[in-house]
Structure formats: structure tokens, C-alpha cells
Write a protein that holds these residues in place. Structure first.
Motif, PDB file in Angstrom:
ATOM      1  N   TRP A 120      20.378 -15.576  -4.385  1.00  0.00           N
ATOM      2  CA  TRP A 120      19.414 -15.228  -3.583  1.00  0.00           C
ATOM      3  C   TRP A 120      19.458 -14.415  -2.404  1.00  0.00           C
ATOM      4  CZ3 TRP A 120      16.709 -15.663   0.794  1.00  0.00           C
ATOM      5  CH2 TRP A 120      15.008 -15.593   0.706  1.00  0.00           C
ATOM      6  N   PHE A 121      20.656 -14.506  -1.782  1.00  0.00           N
ATOM      7  CA  PHE A 121      20.749 -13.329  -0.688  1.00  0.00           C
ATOM      8  C   PHE A 121      20.782 -12.053  -1.092  1.00  0.00           C
ATOM      9  CE2 PHE A 121      23.708 -11.070   1.987  1.00  0.00           C
ATOM     10  CZ  PHE A 121      23.025 -10.964   3.340  1.00  0.00           C
ATOM     11  N   ARG A 122      21.599 -11.889  -2.157  1.00  0.00           N
ATOM     12  CA  ARG A 122      21.705 -10.323  -2.569  1.00  0.00           C
ATOM     13  C   ARG A 122      20.627  -9.889  -3.139  1.00  0.00           C
ATOM     14  NH1 ARG A 122      26.767 -11.996  -4.780  1.00  0.00           N
ATOM     15  NH2 ARG A 122      26.105 -12.973  -6.495  1.00  0.00           N
ATOM     16  N   ALA A 123      19.280 -10.616  -3.891  1.00  0.00           N
ATOM     17  CA  ALA A 123      18.257 -10.109  -4.157  1.00  0.00           C
ATOM     18  C   ALA A 123      17.244 -10.031  -2.913  1.00  0.00           C
ATOM     19  CB  ALA A 123      17.644 -11.276  -4.992  1.00  0.00           C
ATOM     20  N   ALA A 124      17.449 -10.801  -1.739  1.00  0.00           N
ATOM     21  CA  ALA A 124      16.526 -10.827  -0.676  1.00  0.00           C
ATOM     22  C   ALA A 124      17.033  -9.500   0.243  1.00  0.00           C
ATOM     23  CB  ALA A 124      16.791 -12.028   0.274  1.00  0.00           C
ATOM     24  N   ALA A 125      18.457  -9.329   0.200  1.00  0.00           N
ATOM     25  CA  ALA A 125      18.869  -8.354   1.027  1.00  0.00           C
ATOM     26  C   ALA A 125      18.412  -6.799   0.389  1.00  0.00           C
ATOM     27  CB  ALA A 125      20.373  -8.271   1.022  1.00  0.00           C
ATOM     28  N   ALA A 126      18.567  -6.807  -0.965  1.00  0.00           N
ATOM     29  CA  ALA A 126      18.155  -5.658  -1.668  1.00  0.00           C
ATOM     30  C   ALA A 126      16.461  -5.113  -1.619  1.00  0.00           C
ATOM     31  CB  ALA A 126      18.234  -5.736  -2.979  1.00  0.00           C
ATOM     32  N   ALA A 127      15.769  -6.511  -1.578  1.00  0.00           N
ATOM     33  CA  ALA A 127      14.483  -6.286  -1.391  1.00  0.00           C
ATOM     34  C   ALA A 127      14.032  -5.773   0.246  1.00  0.00           C
ATOM     35  CB  ALA A 127      13.520  -7.647  -1.515  1.00  0.00           C
ATOM     36  N   ALA A 128      14.906  -6.291   1.230  1.00  0.00           N
ATOM     37  CA  ALA A 128      14.747  -5.798   2.448  1.00  0.00           C
ATOM     38  C   ALA A 128      14.887  -4.355   2.447  1.00  0.00           C
ATOM     39  CB  ALA A 128      15.444  -6.748   3.374  1.00  0.00           C
ATOM     40  N   VAL A 129      16.224  -3.894   2.069  1.00  0.00           N
ATOM     41  CA  VAL A 129      16.275  -2.453   2.079  1.00  0.00           C
ATOM     42  C   VAL A 129      15.371  -1.615   1.450  1.00  0.00           C
ATOM     43  CG1 VAL A 129      18.026  -0.660   1.003  1.00  0.00           C
ATOM     44  CG2 VAL A 129      18.964  -2.914   2.208  1.00  0.00           C
ATOM     45  N   ARG A 130      14.724  -1.978   0.139  1.00  0.00           N
ATOM     46  CA  ARG A 130      13.691  -1.237  -0.347  1.00  0.00           C
ATOM     47  C   ARG A 130      12.233  -1.311   0.437  1.00  0.00           C
ATOM     48  NH1 ARG A 130      15.074  -4.238  -5.000  1.00  0.00           N
ATOM     49  NH2 ARG A 130      13.449  -5.742  -4.540  1.00  0.00           N
ATOM     50  N   ARG A 131      12.233  -2.328   1.243  1.00  0.00           N
ATOM     51  CA  ARG A 131      10.949  -2.313   1.939  1.00  0.00           C
ATOM     52  C   ARG A 131      11.285  -1.398   3.041  1.00  0.00           C
ATOM     53  NH1 ARG A 131      11.177  -7.934   1.215  1.00  0.00           N
ATOM     54  NH2 ARG A 131      12.315  -8.288   3.134  1.00  0.00           N
ATOM     55  N   SER A 132      12.297  -1.370   3.775  1.00  0.00           N
ATOM     56  CA  SER A 132      12.664  -0.768   4.908  1.00  0.00           C
ATOM     57  C   SER A 132      12.594   0.837   4.874  1.00  0.00           C
ATOM     58  CB  SER A 132      14.055  -0.838   5.623  1.00  0.00           C
ATOM     59  OG  SER A 132      14.615  -0.195   6.728  1.00  0.00           O
ATOM     60  N   ALA A 133      13.065   1.169   3.437  1.00  0.00           N
ATOM     61  CA  ALA A 133      12.981   2.675   2.870  1.00  0.00           C
ATOM     62  C   ALA A 133      11.409   2.968   2.597  1.00  0.00           C
ATOM     63  CB  ALA A 133      13.646   2.924   1.693  1.00  0.00           C
ATOM     64  N   ALA A 134      10.893   2.105   2.145  1.00  0.00           N
ATOM     65  CA  ALA A 134       9.430   2.400   1.842  1.00  0.00           C
ATOM     66  C   ALA A 134       8.536   2.592   3.268  1.00  0.00           C
ATOM     67  CB  ALA A 134       8.786   1.462   1.124  1.00  0.00           C
ATOM     68  N   ALA A 135       8.846   1.696   4.616  1.00  0.00           N
ATOM     69  CA  ALA A 135       8.029   1.924   5.527  1.00  0.00           C
ATOM     70  C   ALA A 135       8.551   3.159   6.360  1.00  0.00           C
ATOM     71  CB  ALA A 135       8.572   0.521   6.391  1.00  0.00           C
ATOM     72  N   ARG A 136       9.948   3.524   6.123  1.00  0.00           N
ATOM     73  CA  ARG A 136      10.368   4.845   6.746  1.00  0.00           C
ATOM     74  C   ARG A 136       9.545   5.907   5.921  1.00  0.00           C
ATOM     75  NH1 ARG A 136      15.154   3.194   7.752  1.00  0.00           N
ATOM     76  NH2 ARG A 136      15.652   3.253   5.672  1.00  0.00           N
ATOM     77  N   ALA A 137       9.467   5.897   4.787  1.00  0.00           N
ATOM     78  CA  ALA A 137       8.975   7.198   4.108  1.00  0.00           C
ATOM     79  C   ALA A 137       7.297   7.138   4.431  1.00  0.00           C
ATOM     80  CB  ALA A 137       8.993   6.899   2.375  1.00  0.00           C
ATOM     81  N   SER A 138       6.651   5.889   4.445  1.00  0.00           N
ATOM     82  CA  SER A 138       5.434   6.043   4.777  1.00  0.00           C
ATOM     83  C   SER A 138       4.995   6.352   6.255  1.00  0.00           C
ATOM     84  CB  SER A 138       4.753   4.458   4.893  1.00  0.00           C
ATOM     85  OG  SER A 138       3.542   4.509   5.189  1.00  0.00           O
ATOM     86  N   ALA A 139       5.938   6.313   6.947  1.00  0.00           N
ATOM     87  CA  ALA A 139       5.978   6.792   8.575  1.00  0.00           C
ATOM     88  C   ALA A 139       6.069   8.260   8.632  1.00  0.00           C
ATOM     89  CB  ALA A 139       6.938   6.000   9.442  1.00  0.00           C
ATOM     90  N   LEU A 140       6.886   8.688   7.796  1.00  0.00           N
ATOM     91  CA  LEU A 140       6.940  10.221   7.512  1.00  0.00           C
ATOM     92  C   LEU A 140       5.931  10.724   7.001  1.00  0.00           C
ATOM     93  CD1 LEU A 140       8.872  12.464   8.143  1.00  0.00           C
ATOM     94  CD2 LEU A 140       9.932  11.972   5.868  1.00  0.00           C
ATOM     95  N   ARG A 141       5.190  10.527   6.142  1.00  0.00           N
ATOM     96  CA  ARG A 141       3.971  10.811   5.467  1.00  0.00           C
ATOM     97  C   ARG A 141       2.794  10.849   6.579  1.00  0.00           C
ATOM     98  NH1 ARG A 141       5.531   7.790   0.919  1.00  0.00           N
ATOM     99  NH2 ARG A 141       4.098   6.112   1.691  1.00  0.00           N
TER     100      ARG A 141
END
Length: 164
Positions: A77-98
Motif C-alpha cells: 500500500w505504501f509503494r502504491a501511495a508513494a508512486a501516486a503522490a509522485v505522479r500528482r506532484s509532477a502533474a501539479a508542477r506541469a499544470s502550474a508551468l502551463r
């Protein structure tokens, strides 16, 4: 990460080697990739609450035993949640840049439209931006030397004279 060493009573009677981390704070967990939601869901209540080391009026420091943290990190569960958190963080960063690029593009187009509608104003603004500015001369429209200080170098007056 902060290292905390407590008395054996607080650790349930067991004592680790001196200098070895026994507990991790919320900041230590964040450094390991934990989010606040993951801490609540996987670890729940802290193992130890201590007064804040610098500010007594601050909320207590929540500490979690290293063994519990490592056991949770080994779980699927931790590995899945950590991977999802990394994906969300990258998506938020890309959205802010756009959004930033969109705002800058809009600003450029507005300035271009103003320059087309008011060419004299645009030429004056370009001249102002190209004018050199020096220390203490933040007003670009002022002529050179307009803000230079004039220092009055008078000779000192003699002090009060004594009556004769």
C-alpha cells in the motif's frame, strides 16, 4: 531528520545504541516521501509526543518509531501511495508551468495590442526602458544627473565668540 533519544520507560523498556535513531518526526517522514494523508492512514497516532524543542507554545512534536515506519514502507500500500503522490506532484508542477506560460503569453499579446493602438506611447516606453539608470536613479524618465546630490561644501562657521 531529527534524532530523539528517550528514557527506557518511554520506549517500552528497550534501549537502542546511543546515536541510533529511535523515532522520526513528521519532517523526517516527509524527507522519506510520506505525505500527511499517508501518515494518518498508515501510521495513525504517533508513538510519542514531546514538547517542541525550541518553542514551548508550539504544538507538540509527533514522533513515530523507526521500526513501525520501516514496516509500513515495506508494504504494498505504501509503494502504491508513494508512486501516486509522485505522479500528482509532477502533474501539479506541469499544470502550474502551463498556467504561467499562458499568463505570460496573454501579457505579451496585450502589450503588443497596446503598442499597435498607441505607437507613440510604445516608443516612449521603449525609450524609458533603454535609458540608463544608476544607483538612486530609479525614475527612468528623468534626465541624466537629475537625481545627483549636490553637496554643499561650506567652510565651518566659527563658534560663538567670547565677550571681550
Amino acid at each position: 531528520m531529527t534524532m530523539f533519544e528517550e528514557s527506557p520507560e518511554e520506549l517500552g523498556g528497550e534501549r537502542e545504541r546511543p546515536g541510533q535513531r529511535t523515532h522520526l518526526s513528521a519532517a523526517g517522514l516527509r524527507a522519506r516521501g510520506w505525505t500527511p494523508a499517508m501518515v494518518r492512514q498508515l501510521l495513525g497516532e504517533p508513538d510519542l509526543l514531546l514538547a517542541h524543542p525550541q518553542f514551548r507554545s508550539a504544538p507538540q512534536t509527533r514522533l513515530y518509531r523507526v521500526e513501525r515506519v520501516e514496516a509500513a514502507e515495506r508494504g504494498e500500500w505504501f509503494r502504491a501511495a508513494a508512486a501516486a503522490a509522485v505522479r500528482r506532484s509532477a502533474a501539479a508542477r506541469a499544470s502550474a508551468l502551463r498556467r504561467r506560460r499562458k499568463v505570460l503569453d496573454l501579457r505579451r499579446r496585450v502589450y503588443a495590442a497596446i503598442a499597435c493602438a498607441y505607437p507613440d506611447l510604445a516608443r516612449e516606453r521603449v525609450r524609458q526602458l533603454r535609458a540608463p539608470t544608476g544607483p538612486g536613479n530609479s525614475d527612468a524618465s528623468a534626465g541624466p544627473g537629475a537625481h545627483d546630490r549636490q553637496i554643499d561644501r561650506r567652510t565651518p562657521r566659527p563658534g560663538p565668540q567670547e565677550p571681550a
